[in-house]
Every structure is written in C-alpha cells, then in structure tokens.
Design an enzyme around this catalytic site. Structure first.
Site, PDB file in Angstrom:
ATOM      1  N   HIS A 193       0.857  -1.184   0.000  1.00  0.00           N
ATOM      2  CA  HIS A 193       0.000   0.000   0.000  1.00  0.00           C
ATOM      3  C   HIS A 193       0.892   1.233   0.000  1.00  0.00           C
ATOM      4  O   HIS A 193       1.592   1.499   0.980  1.00  0.00           O
ATOM      5  CB  HIS A 193      -0.919  -0.001   1.223  1.00  0.00           C
ATOM      6  CG  HIS A 193      -1.912  -1.118   1.228  1.00  0.00           C
ATOM      7  ND1 HIS A 193      -2.319  -1.763   2.375  1.00  0.00           N
ATOM      8  CD2 HIS A 193      -2.584  -1.714   0.206  1.00  0.00           C
ATOM      9  CE1 HIS A 193      -3.200  -2.690   2.071  1.00  0.00           C
ATOM     10  NE2 HIS A 193      -3.379  -2.687   0.753  1.00  0.00           N
ATOM     11  N   GLU A 202       1.317   3.756   2.995  1.00  0.00           N
ATOM     12  CA  GLU A 202       1.853   3.284   4.273  1.00  0.00           C
ATOM     13  C   GLU A 202       3.378   3.372   4.240  1.00  0.00           C
ATOM     14  O   GLU A 202       4.094   2.371   4.260  1.00  0.00           O
ATOM     15  CB  GLU A 202       1.369   1.867   4.539  1.00  0.00           C
ATOM     16  CG  GLU A 202      -0.141   1.800   4.699  1.00  0.00           C
ATOM     17  CD  GLU A 202      -0.694   0.393   4.613  1.00  0.00           C
ATOM     18  OE1 GLU A 202       0.089  -0.567   4.781  1.00  0.00           O
ATOM     19  OE2 GLU A 202      -1.896   0.244   4.360  1.00  0.00           O
ATOM     20  N   HIS A 209       3.241  -3.419   7.059  1.00  0.00           N
ATOM     21  CA  HIS A 209       2.153  -2.484   6.731  1.00  0.00           C
ATOM     22  C   HIS A 209       2.146  -1.309   7.699  1.00  0.00           C
ATOM     23  O   HIS A 209       2.899  -1.278   8.668  1.00  0.00           O
ATOM     24  CB  HIS A 209       0.789  -3.192   6.817  1.00  0.00           C
ATOM     25  CG  HIS A 209       0.467  -4.042   5.635  1.00  0.00           C
ATOM     26  ND1 HIS A 209      -0.445  -3.668   4.669  1.00  0.00           N
ATOM     27  CD2 HIS A 209       0.936  -5.257   5.253  1.00  0.00           C
ATOM     28  CE1 HIS A 209      -0.525  -4.618   3.753  1.00  0.00           C
ATOM     29  NE2 HIS A 209       0.305  -5.600   4.088  1.00  0.00           N
ATOM     30  N   GLU A 239       1.850  -4.470  11.539  1.00  0.00           N
ATOM     31  CA  GLU A 239       1.256  -3.143  11.368  1.00  0.00           C
ATOM     32  C   GLU A 239       1.988  -2.135  12.254  1.00  0.00           C
ATOM     33  O   GLU A 239       2.125  -2.347  13.460  1.00  0.00           O
ATOM     34  CB  GLU A 239      -0.219  -3.175  11.770  1.00  0.00           C
ATOM     35  CG  GLU A 239      -1.082  -4.151  10.992  1.00  0.00           C
ATOM     36  CD  GLU A 239      -1.628  -3.542   9.723  1.00  0.00           C
ATOM     37  OE1 GLU A 239      -1.290  -2.377   9.445  1.00  0.00           O
ATOM     38  OE2 GLU A 239      -2.407  -4.224   9.035  1.00  0.00           O
TER      39      GLU A 239
END
Length: 1127
Positions: free
Chosen positions: A820, A823, A917, A1002
């Site tokens: 992504h 990010e 991420h 994350e």
C-alpha cells in the site's frame, strides 16, 4: 385469575404473616369488604417503609410476596387497596430498579394496563385511580421491552390519549399521562398511531414560549414530542403543519429569557425536537427556509462562553451540519487526473465499471439524499439495545475447511521451475563467485533538481515545468549543474547563466547558491547525486521531471521528542462553526483556485498574493487548492490512478507564505469515518530554510487539528453503491517562521521508490566478504519500473561440503513491504531491517548465519511513484489479489506468490513470512496472524478437539517482540482469520503455502500509548528500530525453538498461558457484550461530542473500512473489530 404459590420462606416475619392473610382473603373471595384489604395492605406498607429486613424478605428467592399483591390487584380491580404498597415497592425504596424488574417479570405491566382499561369504563373515570395507575406505568414502562406493544394491544394507548385530551388544564393528571406517552412513543408503530390521533398537535398546545410556570410539565412534553418526531411520518406531519418555525421561535425565546440558564433541559428538549425533524429531507429544507442556520449559529455563539451550555452548542452544531446544503466536490470528475492504459481491462472489474459509465452520469455527486422517505415500523422498544443485542461480526471465517492449509498445490512444478533462478543460493557451490549487479538506469531524461530559480538568492524552490510560464526556465540536466564544495563543506548547486545572474547583481554579486547540507555522516545511505541518478530511471504516469527537496536533501531524525498532541477542547466545534459561517456570510468567501492539476497546461495559478502549491514530483499528491479566505485554503486530493477514491495520502509543496500569519488548511475529500488526527497525530512538514540551515528533517507540526464529516457529498459510484454518503475534512492550522520559505507537507514520512533504489545501491556498497547479498529484478511493473528482490545471508565459512550443506539448508525468512503506497512507515521499518541485516554487529552476523532472507522491499512501486494511497496502476488493492493474481495486472503479487509456491513445491516453505504495513487508526506496532483455534473461539462453530489441534508456535514471534521491541504491543495483536482478508498475503501464505508463522506487521502512523514511547508520536528512528528489533526477535526465535534452548527458556514465552488468558478475556467479554469479536481498536472518548456518521442525514456507514457510527454520545470511537486494518 392466577393462584399464587402457597409456600413461603420459613420466617417469623410479620409481613409474611400479613401477606398470608391477604392471600387467604384473596383465595376465599372475601375482599368484597374492601376495608379489610385496605387495613392489611396499609400494615404491609408501613413495614416496608420502616424495615430494611422486611424489604429483603419479600424480595428473597422463593418469596411470593409480589405475586400475592398482584393477585389481589387482579382479583379486586381496586388499585387503592394495595396500589400504594406496589408503588412503594417499585419506586420509593432503595434499589427500586431491580424491584421494578421483578414486578415486570411477574406480569405486573399487564395487570396495570388492564386496570387502566377497566378504570376508563367508569363514568367518569376516577381521577385518583388514573393518576396512580399512570404514575406507576411511567416507572414500570421503561423496564418492560414490550410495554408499547402490550399497551396498544390492550387498548390502554387510546385510553391515555383520551385522558390527555380531556385534561389539558389538569396539570396534576397531565404530567403522568405525558410521562406514559413518552414511553409509549419509543415504539415506532405507536408513535405513528399517536401522530394520526392528533397527539402531535396536543403537544404544541402544551409547549410554548418562556414561562416560569409548569416547567416540569413543559420538559416532559418536549421529551414526548421528541420521541414522537423520531418517526419520519410524524416529522413530515410537523413540517406540513409549519411547526419548524414555531420550534425555532420557542427556542429563541427561551434562549433570550433564560439568562441564568436554569432551564437548559427545556432548551435542549426543543433542540432535540428540531434534531429529529431534520432527519428527513423536508425537515432540513424547512429548517433552512425558516432561517434556522442563522438562528442556531447566533444562539450557539452566545452560549460559547458558558461551559455548562456545551450540550446545547453540540446539539445545535449537529443540526447545522446536518442541514448544511450538500455540495459537489469542486472537480470535473472524481476519477483520477491521470489515466494509465492497462494491457486488458477485466469485465466487471473496478476499472471497467469506472470507464464504462453511461454518458451523462455525473460521478461527482448523487442528487439523491438518504432514503429518508421510507418509513420502517418495527414493533420494538429500545431499538439501539436491540441492535447491540443482535450485533455479530459476520466477517469472521466460519468454514473450518478454509481455516486449514490446502493439501495440494495449485500449480504444476514444471510451471514453477522458472523461479529456480531466484534461488541460486540453494544450489551455490561457491567455486566461482558470481557477480552482483546493482540496478541499471533504464532511461536517461532531463531531471530538474532543486535549484534557486523561482526565488531570490538563498531562498530556493523546485523549478517549474516548462508549460508553467510563457517564458519557461531552461530544463537542467545533471550535466549542466556544477557541484562544488563551499568553504563550510556543503555542496553548492549553481549555474552561471540565466536568471541567477540577474539576482546576483541585485544581491551585490553573490551568485544564486543552493546549499546542500552535508549529512553524509548522519545519513550513510543517502547521497543527493545518487538519488537524482535513481530518479532518471523511475517512470511515472505524469512523467514527473522535478525532485522534491526532502527527497533530495534527505531526512535526519530529530533528537527531540515529539509528543502526541493534546486535543484542545472544542476545537472541532470551532472549525465547524467557521465552516457554517461560509453559508451565513457568503460574501466573505474568496473561492479562488490557486492550483489545479485538471488544467495540466498551467496548474499553478500565481497572482503574487496567494500561497503557491505544487505536487508534481514523485509520490506527490494534491489535485486542487482553493483559497477560501485570506489565510484559509481548501485542498482536494487526487484519487488513485484508474480509480475514483482512496483519498488519504498527501504530499505537496507550499511557498509564498507570510511569516506569522495563521494559515488554515482543509483537506476536504477524505473518506474514512475517523482518523488518528483526532487522537493526537500531527501532519509532517519539511522546511527548506531549516534544511539549508543544517536541520534537514521532517517534523510533526500543526495545531487545532481535527477530522470530521463535511457537507461534500460522495458519489454512490465511489461509495460502493451507497447513497447519501459524505466526505470528511482533515483540518490543521499552521504558522510559518521563515520568509520566502518552501515547505512540504505529508501524511507520513515520505519514502519514494527512487529512495529505495538509492538505499539498495548504498547497501550493496556495505557488503563485506562475509555477507552474501544478491539483487534480482523479480519483474517489471505495469508502469515499467523494476521490482527488486533481495537475498541476504552469511557466506559459508569455507567451501567444504559440510559448510555448503549448512548454507543451503538454512531456514528461509520471507519479508515484503509497501504493498500500500500510502503506508510509508512500512518502508522505514524495512529500511531498519535491511540496515541491520547488512550490519557488522555480532548479532547481525549470527542472524545471517541462521537464515536465508528473501525480501521484496516494495511490492507496489507504481503506486508509490504516482502518489497513490492504496492501489497499483490496475486500480486495485494488490493485497486483495493474492488468491488469484494476474500476471499482467498484478505482476509483483503474481511473481512473489510464485516464489513462495516454488519453495513449497521443493519442501522449503519459509519458517516466517511477514508483510510490513501501516495502520491508520491504531497506535503502537502489532501483528496480525492466523490461528484456526482462535478463529473458532470467536464463532459458534462446534468442533472437536482433534479438529482444533494446532501448534501454538504462531504466537512465539509476537511474544518475543513484545518483550524486546519498545513500540510493540501484544495486546493489539490478533490471530483471527476474517473473510474480508482471505485474499491477503498473510492468509493466503498461511493457507496455501502452509506457513504457520505468517504475519502482517502493522506500524502506527501516529504513536504509542504504552511502553517506553507512551505518549510520543512515532518517528523514523523508532520505525527503523522496529525493523532492527524484528531481526533480533528472529534470532531469538531461532535459539528458543532449538530443543535445548526451548527447555531452558520456555518460561520466558509461555505462549500457552497467554493463549488461555486471551480466551478467558474473550469469554468474559462475550458475557457482557454480545459481539463475538473482542480485540477492538477503540480510543478513549473525548470530553466533547464528536459526530461522524449518525444524525447527519446518512444511513449507517456500511463501508468495511468505516467505524461504527455513534449518535449523540460523548465519544469519538475508531473503527470496531479491526475493520480498518490495512492488511
């Protein structure tokens, strides 16, 4: 009639004796003499009032005291015999709420309603009887979920209405009747029926302008009216009868006269009625026509100095926001400014839907409002409780077959053999050392580097594109720029011709000099010249030819701490009021476009008085800038290419600012229903003046930051077919410190594709003879950029067979990142991992000896280059394509998955797979993993213990990280498999490749709320540290999973105890709340009311990335149930 139990709890209690007498009289039908019953109940009442022990005995388990009293009521029909006793039992004594529940469970509600019906048949009805009955019903009704249905079926509803009509001047009886009507109206069918029977008009006869008399009656009337107006049918009736101007007049009158604020509840009641009426389109129109915006704005402004009036201000703000006329975004289309032609467009895919719209379809906004004209009548009270009761997380996977690894491989080995060339280390004999080739530039084209062309000397800015002015500045290639060292050791980029000569004359002969900070010691992996070389081979859809200063200079992490910003009380309200002023004072709004990418021939509109904006550089994203007021600008972000949404990432340049001026920036087309900007996160700013002064760094900045729903309507085409959706505004204020500065703003620390290539080149130079590092080109992207694949491990100590065998048989660790583009923190974590792996420390050496690392550091180069937030050039989220990736449309995912399939086919599946991420709504760093057992625990699946057999090793790595990495939070981890994530890397690698330790890691975009960094915003230093700590955890995992070490140190992990503790927490939470998903990502509530979705004229937000809306609560919760996970 019911026959109560004859047994009592053994006791010498006098009250039980009296109850026995009452029961006997009741059974023998001897209550014709009412005086006997009255005497007995009076004695019972006296005992209840004076003796706590008596109350407890009657309410004790097995006691039939309540049944005796109710049976007496049912047999005699005379409330005065024992009504006072029941009333005391239900209302007056301490703990009465529980006793009301007992009363309801014994059928008391039905008996009271029957008495109402029986009493109404007397001519005339007994006022005392009706007064007592309705007083009781007002207390009992809220505790009985079927109260409204019972009253309607029984006929008591009409009795109360008729009683109300006949006693409008009898305030003593009117009050309990209104209280009962308020409870009746919580049932939507009852509310419609009452509206048809003229109760709405009755309420408007009772309420009125300011008066010191009967304020209690007025308060209850307004509450009843508000309950009635929750029905859209009644709301339309109120509009048709012109009640909206009446309510506004009443509110103004009470506001004007209630100077001591003693009747705030009455004023709030009037606002509650307006709030419910404006839930429908007709109501909002009537409110606007009655000048409601100006009235509520003025009254709210006058209330601001009084903190206790905040509930009035918040409700007024909510109404005004709801009624603010919906506008379209100031764009010709919500599709991205840029378009990339795909090799083929799958029918039914997002791109096909995007570009195959019928002619004449406006994709900017839907004129339709929410479906507020459809009346849904549900026979339920306490509808919010019903919703909570039935709430379930439907996203959790319940098919056990999908929670087990696939036993067969989906592709034949012959098809996968071509990937053998990416695993030379598995067959390397080291007799002949192979060459390692760094990236090679694919093209050479002119690149404009940061030079001092647009500003006076010493105040540089990036040069504009050729089309930006009638006499464009020459395009400079690196061959025409002389790089020298000044006396201070800084690099100077200057040019001896052109505008700089004129500026030199004005400044006394000083040539235009761009001072480049010498950060070589602080940034060993950064080289401005090498960066420009990398930019030359980077391909973008807009064919960017500028380099942003921050990417050229580099970023040195600040040494000071950046605390999570404390939210200023009332900041959102203040911003919203400023927005409402635009509607009330339209002549104050400039509405001047100063930057517009839709005018590609001349996007920058420079009049010398406004700020200048630019985003035409790698990873830049700003589509349009509109000057609303002198120091206020509305900014519109560009959609991802080949898409019409995903607005979150921004990166743009600002110049031409005034020092000390209070600028406000509003990004007006955000999509998510909440953001960490509401919880202390700040935007990032890079000042060129600060950089050339020796402080080249991104810093957290901005004040008065908040994120809220605005009045710009989202197209249903971009909202998944949902109508009535709105965009959100992220607003922040900024004061600039330097004259003629050039500043850059970004959502998070930028990390471009060219930066990655530069870092990989520099890492290549760090390789020692003891390090095995190989760079391969995994594939080429849709945009023509290369996707690098790295292999890192330790060279064998010798070429002996034992050493070669040990080398080849090292377990593999597979890492990936940046699928992504928005990010960017994932790339900084990856940078920390790569630097550690290439380091010279003993730990790094041991780690290389322990594993072979296969790393894809950027899975979506095209999205990164072009400033996308989530998608690749295919217009799709690549982390939802892992089940069936297309080699043409998703080449990086297709070939990365093929690498993993090849490893599985040769029985060398990785020990660990981790995809890096970033998370936009949670704090800390945490992991998502996959567990059959923990997923089943969250569902109602019945499974045997053998079916749930599972090695707990998936918890080991996150447990180690929680002990070693300061930013890591085990409490935020989840190992539940969701249906919506079944096509993500984590789940597919777990299920199809059979990797038990398959994770998404994350990293927060905001900061930490636990551990060493609690209360601090996260920076690149902490992110890189996290990447290094991940490596350390892998080394510890290797040691702890060896049999000897596991015996010695198993107590340090104790993952089984953690798992049991987690299950206990899940079980306990499921007892108190029905939702099955436990690990929520909620934030603490604010002191002020923050509204996002509910009560704003929308249907509830069904976007999987959206938070559950909360109506009129003092909270600001984030998305529930991890639905905003950016995995």
């Amino acid at each position: 009639p019911r026959q109560p139990k004859t047994c009592f709890v053994p006791s010498n209690s006098r009250v039980l004796m009296l109850l026995g007498q009452l029961e006997r009289l009741n059974r023998e039908a001897m209550l014709a003499d009412a005086e006997i019953g009255r005497q007995i109940t009076a004695k019972i009442l006296h005992l209840i009032q004076t003796q706590e022990k008596t109350r407890k005995e009657i309410m004790s388990k097995g006691s039939s005291g309540m049944e005796v009293i109710l049976a007496t009521l049912e047999v005699t029909g005379y409330l005065y015999i024992c009504g006072s006793c029941v009333n005391d039992r239900c209302v007056c004594v301490p703990g009465g709420g529980r006793r009301v529940g007992v009363f309801v469970s014994k059928g008391g509600t039905g008996i009271l309603l029957q008495l109402v019906l029986s009493g109404s048949k007397e001519s005339p009805p007994s006022e005392e009887l009706m007064l007592q009955l309705h007083s009781l019903l007002a207390k009992v009704g809220p505790k009985d979920r079927k109260f409204g249905v019972k009253a309607r079926l029984n006929g008591a509803l009409n009795v109360t209405v008729n009683l109300l009509k006949q006693n409008l001047q009898n305030h003593k009886l009117l009050l309990p009747c209104l209280q009962v009507l308020r409870v009746y109206s919580s049932n939507s069918v009852n509310a419609v029926s009452l509206g048809k029977n003229g109760v709405l008009e009755l309420m408007f006869k009772i309420i009125g302008p300011y008066s010191k008399k009967n304020t209690s009656l007025l308060k209850v009337s307004l509450d009843t009216l508000g309950a009635l107006l929750k029905s859209k049918t009644n709301a339309r009736r109120a509009v048709d009868r012109a009640h909206v101007p009446v309510l506004l007049y009443i509110y103004q009158d009470w506001h004007r006269n209630d100077t001591r604020h003693r009747h705030m509840l009455i004023r709030k009641g009037v606002l509650g009625c307006l709030k419910n009426i404006t839930n429908i389109k007709l109501g909002r129109k009537a409110f606007i026509d009655a000048d409601g915006m100006r009235i509520l704005y003025n009254t709210s402004t006058e209330c601001l100095p009084v903190r206790t009036l905040d509930p009035l201000i918040n409700t007024s703000s909510l109404i005004m926001r709801k009624c603010f006329p919906k506008n379209r975004l100031p764009l010709p289309t919500i599709k991205s400014v840029f378009h990339h032609q795909l090799p083929h467009v799958p029918a039914g895919g997002p791109v096909a839907q995007l570009y195959n719209q019928p002619l004449g379809v406006d994709d900017v906004v839907d004129e339709s409002d929410d479906n507020d004209d459809v009346e849904t009548e549900n026979d339920t009270e306490n509808e919010e409780e019903d919703k909570d009761h039935h709430a379930r997380n439907d996203d959790i996977e319940t098919d056990i077959n999908k929670l087990r690894p696939k036993e067969t491989h989906s592709r034949p080995f012959e098809e996968l053999k071509i990937y053998e060339r990416f695993f030379l280390e598995l067959s390397e004999d080291f007799q002949v050392m192979q060459d390692r080739h760094p990236f090679v530039s694919l093209s050479q084209r002119p690149i404009i580097v940061p030079t001092a062309q647009a500003l006076p000397p010493k105040y540089p800015t990036a040069a504009p594109l050729q089309e930006e002015s009638p006499t464009p500045a020459p395009v400079h290639t690196l061959d025409t720029i002389n790089i020298t060292k000044d006396h201070d050791g800084c690099c100077d980029h200057s040019q001896g011709t052109g505008p700089q000569e004129e500026w030199a004359e004005e400044e006394g002969g000083e040539g235009a000099v761009l001072e480049v900070p010498d950060t070589a010691l602080l940034l060993p992996l950064h080289d401005p010249d090498l960066y420009v070389e990398m930019v030359k081979s980077t391909r973008s859809v807009p064919q960017y030819s500028e380099v942003a200063y921050p990417d050229y200079f580099g970023h040195v992490a600040p040494t000071f701490r950046e605390h999570i910003l404390e939210r200023v009380y009332g900041v959102q309200r203040t911003k919203i009021f400023q927005d409402i002023e635009r509607l009330i004072h339209p002549n104050d709004i400039l509405d001047k476009v100063v930057y517009d990418l839709d005018i590609q021939s001349c996007p920058v509109i420079d009049d010398g008085e406004s700020l200048k904006f630019n985003s035409q550089f790698e990873s830049g994203n700003l589509r349009k800038a509109i000057q609303a007021r002198k120091f206020e600008y509305d900014l519109v972000l560009n959609s991802d290419i080949n898409s019409n949404h995903y607005h979150q990432w921004f990166y743009f340049e600002v110049s031409g600012m005034r020092v000390g001026a209070p600028y406000r920036f509003n990004i007006i087309n955000c999509e998510k229903s909440n953001s960490q900007f509401n919880y202390g996160m700040q935007v990032l700013m890079y000042s060129v003046q600060e950089a050339i002064s020796g402080r080249p760094r991104w810093v957290r900045t901005g004040t008065d930051i908040c994120y809220y729903k605005n009045h710009f309507s989202r197209s249903s085409i971009a909202a998944g077919g949902q109508k009535g959706k709105s965009y959100y505004t992220m607003t922040f204020s900024m004061t600039f410190n330097h004259k003629d500065d050039v500043c850059y703003f970004a959502y998070h620390y930028p990390y471009t594709y060219s930066t990655l290539k530069m870092h990989l080149q520099k890492l290549e130079a760090l390789r020692t003879p003891q390090i095995y590092m190989r760079q391969d080109i995994l594939c080429e992207t849709l945009g023509g950029n290369s996707c690098p694949l790295l292999t890192i491990t330790a060279m064998p100590e010798s070429t002996s067979n034992d050493q070669i065998c040990q080398f080849r048989n090292r377990p593999l660790v597979f890492l990936s990142s940046r699928v992504h583009p928005g990010e960017t923190n994932a790339s900084w974590v990856m940078k920390g991992t790569l630097e550690f792996l290439m380091g010279s420390s003993p730990l790094a050496h041991s780690l290389r000896e322990a594993y072979i690392f296969k790393i894809v550091p950027m899975l979506n180069p095209d999205g990164v280059v072009n400033g996308n937030h989530r998608c690749s050039l295919s217009g799709e989220d690549l982390n939802r394509q892992w089940q069936s990736p297309s080699p043409e449309l998703h080449p990086t995912i297709y070939h990365t998955k093929s690498l993993l399939q090849y490893l599985a086919a040769i029985q060398r599946a990785p020990l660990v797979f981790c995809d890096y991420h970033g998370h936009s709504r949670k704090k800390n760093v945490f992991m998502y993993g996959c567990s059959l057992k923990e997923t089943v625990w969250q569902t109602n699946i019945s499974a045997t213990s053998c079916e749930l057999h599972e090695d707990l090793g998936y918890r080991t790595l996150p447990k180690i990280l929680s002990q070693t990495a300061p930013a890591f939070s085990m409490a935020s981890c989840s190992f539940v498999v969701e249906r919506s994530k079944e096509a993500t890397a984590r789940v597919v690698v777990w299920r199809e490749i059979g990797v038990q330790r398959s994770y998404t890691m994350e990293s927060t975009l905001c900061g930490c709320d636990q551990g060493k960094y609690k209360g601090l915003q996260i920076g690149t230093r902490e992110l890189e540290e996290m990447g290094a700590q991940f490596c350390v955890a892998l080394l510890r995992l290797k040691r702890l999973t060896s049999p000897l070490e596991l015996r010695n140190h198993a107590h340090l992990l104790d993952v089984e105890s953690d798992l049991i503790e987690t299950r206990c927490k899940m079980y306990n939470l499921n007892l108190t709340k029905p939702t099955t998903y436990v690990l929520e990502d909620e934030e603490h509530s604010f002191m002020e009311e923050v509204d996002y979705s509910a009560e704003s004229g929308d249907e509830p937000d069904n976007d999987p990335d959206a938070a559950d809306p909360h109506d009129n609560r003092l909270s600001d919760s984030e998305s529930n149930n991890h639905r905003d996970s950016l995995t």
